[in-house]
Design an enzyme around this catalytic site. Structure first.
Site, mmCIF file in Angstrom:
data_model
loop_
_atom_site.group_PDB
_atom_site.id
_atom_site.type_symbol
_atom_site.label_atom_id
_atom_site.label_comp_id
_atom_site.label_asym_id
_atom_site.label_seq_id
_atom_site.Cartn_x
_atom_site.Cartn_y
_atom_site.Cartn_z
ATOM 1 C CG HIS A 1 -58.880 17.418 -1.184
ATOM 2 N ND1 HIS A 1 -58.699 16.104 -0.788
ATOM 3 C CD2 HIS A 1 -60.107 17.781 -0.750
ATOM 4 C CE1 HIS A 1 -59.784 15.693 -0.154
ATOM 5 N NE2 HIS A 1 -60.652 16.693 -0.120
ATOM 6 C CG HIS B 1 -46.120 18.611 29.005
ATOM 7 N ND1 HIS B 1 -47.180 18.750 29.862
ATOM 8 C CD2 HIS B 1 -45.274 19.632 29.302
ATOM 9 C CE1 HIS B 1 -46.982 19.802 30.636
ATOM 10 N NE2 HIS B 1 -45.836 20.356 30.296
ATOM 11 N NE ARG C 1 -44.788 16.895 35.213
ATOM 12 C CZ ARG C 1 -44.739 18.200 34.978
ATOM 13 N NH1 ARG C 1 -43.666 18.877 35.303
ATOM 14 N NH2 ARG C 1 -45.755 18.815 34.427
#
Length: 146
Positions: free
Chosen positions: A14, A104, A138
């Protein structure tokens, strides 16, 4: 660049009803993206976990690629959505966090706190979330540890 084949779902409680309505118009009119609406359309009190679960199920069943969850603070929706191993929900308060959540963390659910965001900021956050890609290099090994 936005992909018109993206399948996006949106759900709200809501407290997020009015912001969701604005977002649906923005996505359809300005970005030409159709969104599946899993949220409530009234401001009558509902339980946010029920609506977070709808997005989680849609992600898990591959009905949608990305989700947007909205509640008052964003915290409750975030907690609920992240219980699924298929969801990486990111509560974002600005476009930079949305960018980083994608690059990331490969976030697939954007969480918004309706009581803390203007619509103008919300548009920037959504655009950033939808246009940035995961930079696996990475970061992939970290995502696999989740």
């Amino acid at each position: 660049m936005l992909n018109d084949l993206m399948k996006i779902g949106i759900a709200n409680d809501h407290a997020g009803c009015e912001l969701k309505k604005q977002i649906l118009k923005y996505l359809a009119k300005d970005l030409n993206i159709n969104v599946l609406n899993y949220g409530t359309d009234t401001d009558e009190s509902v339980d946010y976990p029920d609506y977070a679960k709808k997005i989680v199920i849609a992600i898990e069943s591959k009905k949608i690629d990305y989700g947007i969850l909205i509640c008052g603070s964003g915290i409750g929706m975030s907690i609920c959505a992240n219980r699924s191993k298929h969801v990486r929900a990111a509560l974002c308060h600005n476009s930079e966090l949305a960018k980083l959540s994608r690059e990331h963390n490969n976030a697939n659910v954007l969480v918004l706190g309706a009581r803390y965001l203007s619509f103008e900021e919300t548009k920037k956050i959504i655009h950033s979330f939808l246009t940035h890609k995961f930079e696996a290099r990475r970061h992939l090994k970290r995502i696999k540890k989740i």
